[in-house]
Scaffold this active site. Sequence first.
Site, PDB file in Angstrom:
ATOM      1  N   ARG A 139       4.170   4.137  -2.647  1.00  0.00           N
ATOM      2  CA  ARG A 139       5.095   4.128  -1.500  1.00  0.00           C
ATOM      3  C   ARG A 139       5.572   5.531  -1.132  1.00  0.00           C
ATOM      4  NH1 ARG A 139      10.921   2.468  -0.743  1.00  0.00           N
ATOM      5  NH2 ARG A 139      11.089   1.299   1.207  1.00  0.00           N
ATOM      6  N   ILE A 162      10.812   1.772   7.021  1.00  0.00           N
ATOM      7  CA  ILE A 162       9.838   1.190   6.096  1.00  0.00           C
ATOM      8  C   ILE A 162      10.619   0.103   5.355  1.00  0.00           C
ATOM      9  CG2 ILE A 162      10.303   3.052   4.409  1.00  0.00           C
ATOM     10  CD1 ILE A 162       7.483   2.644   3.295  1.00  0.00           C
ATOM     11  N   SER A 163      10.045  -1.100   5.273  1.00  0.00           N
ATOM     12  CA  SER A 163      10.776  -2.224   4.699  1.00  0.00           C
ATOM     13  C   SER A 163      11.038  -2.026   3.207  1.00  0.00           C
ATOM     14  CB  SER A 163       9.997  -3.522   4.902  1.00  0.00           C
ATOM     15  OG  SER A 163       9.565  -3.653   6.229  1.00  0.00           O
ATOM     16  N   GLN A 164      11.985  -2.821   2.725  1.00  0.00           N
ATOM     17  CA  GLN A 164      12.353  -2.823   1.304  1.00  0.00           C
ATOM     18  C   GLN A 164      11.164  -3.355   0.488  1.00  0.00           C
ATOM     19  OE1 GLN A 164      15.923  -5.042   1.111  1.00  0.00           O
ATOM     20  NE2 GLN A 164      15.989  -5.098  -1.122  1.00  0.00           N
TER      21      GLN A 164
END
Length: 213
Positions: free
Chosen positions: A34, A60-62
């Site tokens: 990530r 950016i998503s969790q």
Amino acid sequence: MSWDAEQKMQFLFALRSKGVTDARTLGAMEKVDRGLFVKGHFADRAYDDMPLPISSGQTISQPSVVGLMTQALNVQPRDKVLEVGTGSGYQAAILSHLARRVYTVDRHRRLTRECEKLFDDLDLHNITILTGDGSFGLPEQAPFDRIIVTAAAEDPPGPLLAQLREGGIMVLPVGQSDAVQSLIKVTRTAQGLEYQELCPVRFVPLIEGRAPD
Ligand code: SAH
């Protein structure tokens, strides 16, 4: 520099503790660092379980939400998947390890351009990136085995439901953009559409039209 064994172990541990237990999902997430999708001064938070800002005012998503959505999507190796909302490209990179082909669409040209380069650098050659309003889907590539939407609409967009193959699964957040939304799973069976509510989430809104950038 990429993540070290300790960072990876803690990252996977945090995912498991949030309910991401599917082995294939964890296997794919283990392959995608990530840290490569988060730039600038948030880079040192890349392995924390939180959404982070990216270019063009997006997020950016969790990681645990990415994991739960990927798990619910139950992607099979021969699947053709559509993602609406490329963002950083993190979710698409994970899907590329699980599917035969991934189409991903974002309304921001700047984001899709950045992802083109990143996917190339990472040798992820089964991803096709497009710029435009993804709420209309990609009629010329339909039907899809799986559809994932990573921006919230008040209801599942009709064109996307229409482009879901029988036996297909769509996972998306629904609800008002300024409130808590629900992650839902829609399955197309021979009898019609089945809806299942998964958990509360919070995503940026699905916005009409291509962005002016
Ligand atoms: N999946 C991403 C996170 C997406 S954030 C990741 O892994 O990083 C949501 C994204 O949806 C934003 O990049 C936003 O530009 C995009 N978006 C919003 N409305 C859209 C639309 N109608 N069509 C395509 N993309 C859209």
